[in-house]
Design an enzyme around this catalytic site. Structure first.
Site, PDB file in Angstrom:
ATOM      1  N   ARG A   1      -3.388  11.997  -9.332  1.00 51.62           N
ATOM      2  CA  ARG A   1      -3.300  11.450  -7.866  1.00 51.62           C
ATOM      3  C   ARG A   1      -1.878  10.729  -7.507  1.00 51.62           C
ATOM      4  O   ARG A   1      -1.520   9.852  -8.179  1.00 51.62           O
ATOM      5  CB  ARG A   1      -4.311  10.439  -7.915  1.00 51.62           C
ATOM      6  CG  ARG A   1      -4.823   9.795  -6.431  1.00 51.62           C
ATOM      7  CD  ARG A   1      -5.615   8.502  -6.608  1.00 51.62           C
ATOM      8  NE  ARG A   1      -6.047   7.921  -5.443  1.00 51.62           N
ATOM      9  CZ  ARG A   1      -5.281   6.937  -5.012  1.00 51.62           C
ATOM     10  NH1 ARG A   1      -4.303   6.458  -5.679  1.00 51.62           N
ATOM     11  NH2 ARG A   1      -5.415   6.354  -3.739  1.00 51.62           N
TER      12      ARG A   1
ATOM     13  N   LYS B   1       3.214   2.956  -9.072  1.00 52.14           N
ATOM     14  CA  LYS B   1       2.395   1.772  -9.437  1.00 52.14           C
ATOM     15  C   LYS B   1       3.281   0.748 -10.049  1.00 52.14           C
ATOM     16  O   LYS B   1       4.450   1.073 -10.485  1.00 52.14           O
ATOM     17  CB  LYS B   1       1.377   2.033 -10.222  1.00 52.14           C
ATOM     18  CG  LYS B   1       0.155   2.532  -9.408  1.00 52.14           C
ATOM     19  CD  LYS B   1      -1.326   2.319 -10.238  1.00 52.14           C
ATOM     20  CE  LYS B   1      -2.415   2.806  -9.145  1.00 52.14           C
ATOM     21  NZ  LYS B   1      -3.573   3.366  -9.687  1.00 52.14           N
TER      22      LYS B   1
HETATM   23  C1  YH5 Z   1      -6.157   5.394  -9.464  1.00 54.36           C
HETATM   24  O1  YH5 Z   1      -5.392   5.062 -10.130  1.00 54.36           O
HETATM   25  N1  YH5 Z   1      -5.551   4.131  -7.244  1.00 54.36           N
HETATM   26  S1  YH5 Z   1      -5.383   2.892  -4.868  1.00 54.36           S
HETATM   27  C2  YH5 Z   1      -0.392  -0.186  -6.055  1.00 54.36           C
HETATM   28  C3  YH5 Z   1       0.907   0.497  -5.849  1.00 54.36           C
HETATM   29  C4  YH5 Z   1       1.156   1.972  -5.732  1.00 54.36           C
HETATM   30  C5  YH5 Z   1      -0.284   2.580  -5.584  1.00 54.36           C
HETATM   31  C6  YH5 Z   1       2.062  -1.455  -6.059  1.00 54.36           C
HETATM   32  N2  YH5 Z   1      -7.042   4.643  -5.998  1.00 54.36           N
HETATM   33  C7  YH5 Z   1      -6.267   4.987  -7.861  1.00 54.36           C
HETATM   34  O2  YH5 Z   1      -2.700   4.054  -5.626  1.00 54.36           O
HETATM   35  N3  YH5 Z   1      -8.427   6.170  -7.467  1.00 54.36           N
HETATM   36  C8  YH5 Z   1      -6.131   3.733  -6.168  1.00 54.36           C
HETATM   37  O3  YH5 Z   1       2.251  -0.151  -5.913  1.00 54.36           O
HETATM   38  C9  YH5 Z   1      -7.378   5.295  -7.112  1.00 54.36           C
HETATM   39  N4  YH5 Z   1      -7.480   6.094  -9.432  1.00 54.36           N
HETATM   40  C10 YH5 Z   1      -8.189   6.650  -8.806  1.00 54.36           C
HETATM   41  N5  YH5 Z   1      -9.325   7.280  -9.155  1.00 54.36           N
HETATM   42  C11 YH5 Z   1      -3.996   1.865  -5.689  1.00 54.36           C
HETATM   43  C12 YH5 Z   1      -2.595   2.740  -5.705  1.00 54.36           C
HETATM   44  C13 YH5 Z   1      -1.382   2.070  -5.850  1.00 54.36           C
HETATM   45  C14 YH5 Z   1      -1.394   0.672  -5.669  1.00 54.36           C
END
Ligand code: YH5
Length: 290
Positions: free
Chosen positions: A268, A234
């Site tokens: 996750r 993230k």
């Molecule tokens: C979460 O925290 N996150 S989707 C931006 C990124 C990298 C990854 C800029 N669904 C979560 O994974 N469900 C997502 O780099 C989730 N908790 C739960 N329960 C976003 C994501 C991501 C966004």
């Protein structure tokens, strides 16, 4: 112990159970053309890439993922809303492929009551809703499924959530939200022992809010429900280190370790084998005798 106290440690995921006696890994499968981290690997030109999905899912299961989280809707700021039928096709298509081939719990990353209901009937084992079941009909659909539900804190909606979010006390406000929403879920008939809380890293939070939440994760764990964290790759990493998403593995592992030390029960993640190894070290450390 890793901070789980005496809270319930067994989730009933349809015909499977998930023990949370130590931290478990949830592997991310993005069935979208426009994911931040792996856009279009599994879904392109309106089609599910079944071979790539099988290979990715198999590698995650072999490496030790307990859950695979499939999402057909991007939460990326500015992403176009996915029509209901398309999300259904993406998620149910992926679910069918995974459920028929692998012995793993499939989580549905969805806010849609239709996806929840159809997915539960098709063998899904968990619901993961970044909107915490706020869509019309989602509470009832999740309750009828009897599946565990992860409710996540988000400030605003994906399109606008990163426009200067402000909190008086981010840990207290996120905790209060999760408790209130948890109570609403219970009133709708969701069993308390099937609820999972998630502070929602990156969802309407500055990097400093995200680090505060991680530092104070034991306060969220103390609410008495298993805690899921999504820290993998993230943007909070990029606030400390200039790394694009493909270069965030070491930092993601450090955050995963901190989450488990803070009491997280489910992580996750994109990088399953690496995170499994990192978590194994924390678990051995946590279980060492005094
Ligand atoms: C979460 O925290 N996150 S989707 C931006 C990124 C990298 C990854 C800029 N669904 C979560 O994974 N469900 C997502 O780099 C989730 N908790 C739960 N329960 C976003 C994501 C991501 C966004």
């Amino acid at each position: 112990m890793t901070g789980q106290g005496n809270q319930p440690t067994l989730l009933t995921c349809g015909r499977r159970t998930l023990s949370l006696s130590s931290a478990r890994i949830m592997g991310i499968l993005n069935i979208t053309p426009d994911s931040f981290t792996d856009g279009g690997l599994l879904y392109r030109n309106g089609r599910l890439h079944a071979d790539a999905l099988c290979r990715t899912a198999e590698a995650m299961v072999r490496a030790g993922a307990s859950v695979l989280d499939i999402g057909g809707e991007s939460t990326r700021p500015g992403a176009a809303a996915v029509p209901e039928q398309e999300e259904l096709d993406r998620v149910l298509g992926a679910l069918d492929i995974i459920a028929s081939r692998f012995d793993v719990i499939v989580s549905l990353d969805t806010s849609s009551p239709e996806v929840i209901t159809a997915g539960a009937a098709a063998g899904a084992g968990m619901i993961n809703d970044v909107r915490a079941l706020t869509r019309d009909g989602a509470l009832a659909a999740a309750s009828s499924s009897a599946l565990p539900v992860c409710i996540m804190h988000m400030r605003g909606e994906p399109g606008t959530m990163q426009q200067a979010p402000q909190y008086y006390d981010v840990v207290a406000e996120v905790s209060a939200f999760l408790q209130q929403r948890g109570a609403v879920c219970e009133a709708a008939g969701i069993a308390p022992q099937q609820l999972i809380y998630d502070p929602g890293f990156g969802f309407g939070k500055t990097p400093s809010h995200n680090f505060s939440l991680l530092r104070h994760l034991p306060d969220i764990v103390a609410l008495g429900r298993p805690v899921l964290t999504g820290l993998s790759r993230k943007s909070m990493i990029a606030s400390v280190l200039e790394r694009d998403t493909s270069q965030r593995l070491p930092a993601s592992l450090a955050l995963a370790v901190l989450a488990v030390v803070g009491g997280a029960s489910i992580l996750r993640v994109h990088d399953v084998p690496e995170t499994v190894d990192a978590v194994a070290m924390v678990t051995a450390w946590a279980e060492a005798s005094l």
